[in-house]
Design a protein around this motif. Structure first.
Motif, PDB file in Angstrom:
ATOM      1  N   PRO A   1     -43.628  43.438   1.354  1.00  0.00           N
ATOM      2  CA  PRO A   1     -44.053  44.316   2.438  1.00  0.00           C
ATOM      3  C   PRO A   1     -43.022  45.406   2.747  1.00  0.00           C
ATOM      4  CG  PRO A   1     -43.080  42.338   3.358  1.00  0.00           C
ATOM      5  CD  PRO A   1     -43.012  42.189   1.853  1.00  0.00           C
TER       6      PRO A   1
ATOM      7  N   LYS B   1     -41.807  47.979   6.073  1.00  0.00           N
ATOM      8  CA  LYS B   1     -41.805  47.905   7.529  1.00  0.00           C
ATOM      9  C   LYS B   1     -42.468  49.151   8.109  1.00  0.00           C
ATOM     10  CE  LYS B   1     -37.464  45.286   7.795  1.00  0.00           C
ATOM     11  NZ  LYS B   1     -36.057  45.304   8.305  1.00  0.00           N
ATOM     12  N   LEU B   2     -43.282  48.944   9.123  1.00  0.00           N
ATOM     13  CA  LEU B   2     -43.907  50.079   9.794  1.00  0.00           C
ATOM     14  C   LEU B   2     -42.838  50.987  10.394  1.00  0.00           C
ATOM     15  CD1 LEU B   2     -46.863  50.921  10.141  1.00  0.00           C
ATOM     16  CD2 LEU B   2     -46.834  49.863  12.408  1.00  0.00           C
TER      17      LEU B   2
ATOM     18  N   ALA C   1     -50.927  50.294  16.692  1.00  0.00           N
ATOM     19  CA  ALA C   1     -49.735  49.680  16.092  1.00  0.00           C
ATOM     20  C   ALA C   1     -48.712  50.736  15.684  1.00  0.00           C
ATOM     21  CB  ALA C   1     -50.137  48.842  14.875  1.00  0.00           C
TER      22      ALA C   1
ATOM     23  N   ASP D   1     -57.102  48.749   9.633  1.00  0.00           N
ATOM     24  CA  ASP D   1     -55.947  47.961  10.046  1.00  0.00           C
ATOM     25  C   ASP D   1     -55.476  46.984   8.961  1.00  0.00           C
ATOM     26  OD1 ASP D   1     -58.324  46.538  10.427  1.00  0.00           O
ATOM     27  OD2 ASP D   1     -57.524  45.385  12.111  1.00  0.00           O
TER      28      ASP D   1
ATOM     29  N   LEU E   1     -51.907  47.004   7.835  1.00  0.00           N
ATOM     30  CA  LEU E   1     -50.875  46.220   8.506  1.00  0.00           C
ATOM     31  C   LEU E   1     -50.566  44.920   7.775  1.00  0.00           C
ATOM     32  CD1 LEU E   1     -52.041  46.798  12.185  1.00  0.00           C
ATOM     33  CD2 LEU E   1     -50.238  48.006  10.927  1.00  0.00           C
ATOM     34  N   GLU E   2     -51.392  44.568   6.774  1.00  0.00           N
ATOM     35  CA  GLU E   2     -51.074  43.415   5.924  1.00  0.00           C
ATOM     36  C   GLU E   2     -49.963  43.772   4.932  1.00  0.00           C
ATOM     37  OE1 GLU E   2     -54.572  41.680   4.072  1.00  0.00           O
ATOM     38  OE2 GLU E   2     -55.810  42.316   5.773  1.00  0.00           O
TER      39      GLU E   2
ATOM     40  N   ARG F   1     -45.657  46.070   7.777  1.00  0.00           N
ATOM     41  CA  ARG F   1     -45.624  45.221   8.975  1.00  0.00           C
ATOM     42  C   ARG F   1     -44.496  45.636   9.922  1.00  0.00           C
ATOM     43  NH1 ARG F   1     -46.103  39.791   5.250  1.00  0.00           N
ATOM     44  NH2 ARG F   1     -48.202  40.162   4.498  1.00  0.00           N
TER      45      ARG F   1
END
Length: 236
Positions: free
Chosen positions: A18, A20-21, A108, A229, A232-233, A236
């Motif tokens: 992943p 990071k947002l 988010a 959305d 977002l998986e 994150r």
């Protein structure tokens, strides 16, 4: 890395999740068939009895089969001549819906301090409403000319140019990054059609949402099932 299905209907290409947002400062969205469920120009054409004709041009343009997007849009808008503004209001009230997960994803992103950009080959009549609904920070789209309550079949030139096509989307994405003092690599770009590829190619993360094959192939992430959305998986 080669493409892999990260989860059902979620394809990852060219990076390892992943992320990071918080690695990103801007997210840019296309509107029609990305943030919302319809192609507005096709639905307006329905009021003129020309939906099939206009939708065929839209589909070809989104698949990248029409090289000159501006000319394709002018052709479609010409076919809207005489449609009353009240018909556009009906499209807005009765047909336009946010796609699943739109509110959740924007919320988010804003929660971690990201700015939100909406760039559309569609029209301000609709982008202004979507902007206000989601609290979007920046927009760019086209203005339909109206006289005596009806569409003239033309668009209005704006200070930045005539039509928001793929190149204008790219320019607006880069200009917004510059305005925010960030690198394009700190931006996410999401779209579904060929005219989204120029801005997606500049972004640090490009996301295809229920997109045409050409767009799915070139994006870093392809969301093929579920809502917006689902990003977002991955981020994150």
């Amino acid at each position: 890395m080669s493409a892999q299905e990260f989860a059902p209907g979620l394809v990852i290409q060219r990076f390892t999740p992943p992320l990071k947002l918080t690695d990103f400062k801007l997210i840019a969205f296309d509107m029609d068939s990305t943030l919302i469920n319809i192609e507005c120009v096709d639905e307006i054409a329905d009021a003129a009895g020309r939906k099939a004709e206009v939708a065929a041009i839209t589909e070809a343009a989104m698949r990248g089969e029409i090289a000159d997007y501006k000319e394709s849009l002018r052709r479609r808008v010409t076919l809207l001549k005489g449609v009353p503004v009240s018909a556009m209001q009906q499209v807005l009230d009765q047909r336009l819906q946010l796609n699943p997960g739109a509110e959740e994803l924007v919320r988010a992103c804003k929660a971690v301090g990201m700015k939100v950009l909406l760039v559309s080959g569609g029209f301000t009549f609709f982008t202004d409403r979507v902007r206000d609904c989601l609290g979007i920070d920046f927009t760019r789209s086209n203005v339909l000319e109206v006289q005596d309550g009806e569409l003239t079949g033309r668009m209005v030139d704006q200070p930045w140019g005539d039509i928001c096509d793929g190149e204008e989307k790219r320019k607006m994405f880069l200009a917004t990054c510059a305005q925010l003092g960030i690198k394009p690599s700190q931006g996410i770009a999401m779209g579904d059609g060929a005219n989204d590829l120029p801005m997606m190619g500049e972004a640090g993360l490009s996301v295809a949402y229920h997109a045409k094959p050409k767009v799915r192939e070139q994006a870093m992430v392809a969301i093929n099932t579920g809502g917006l959305d689902r990003l977002l998986e991955v981020v994150r």
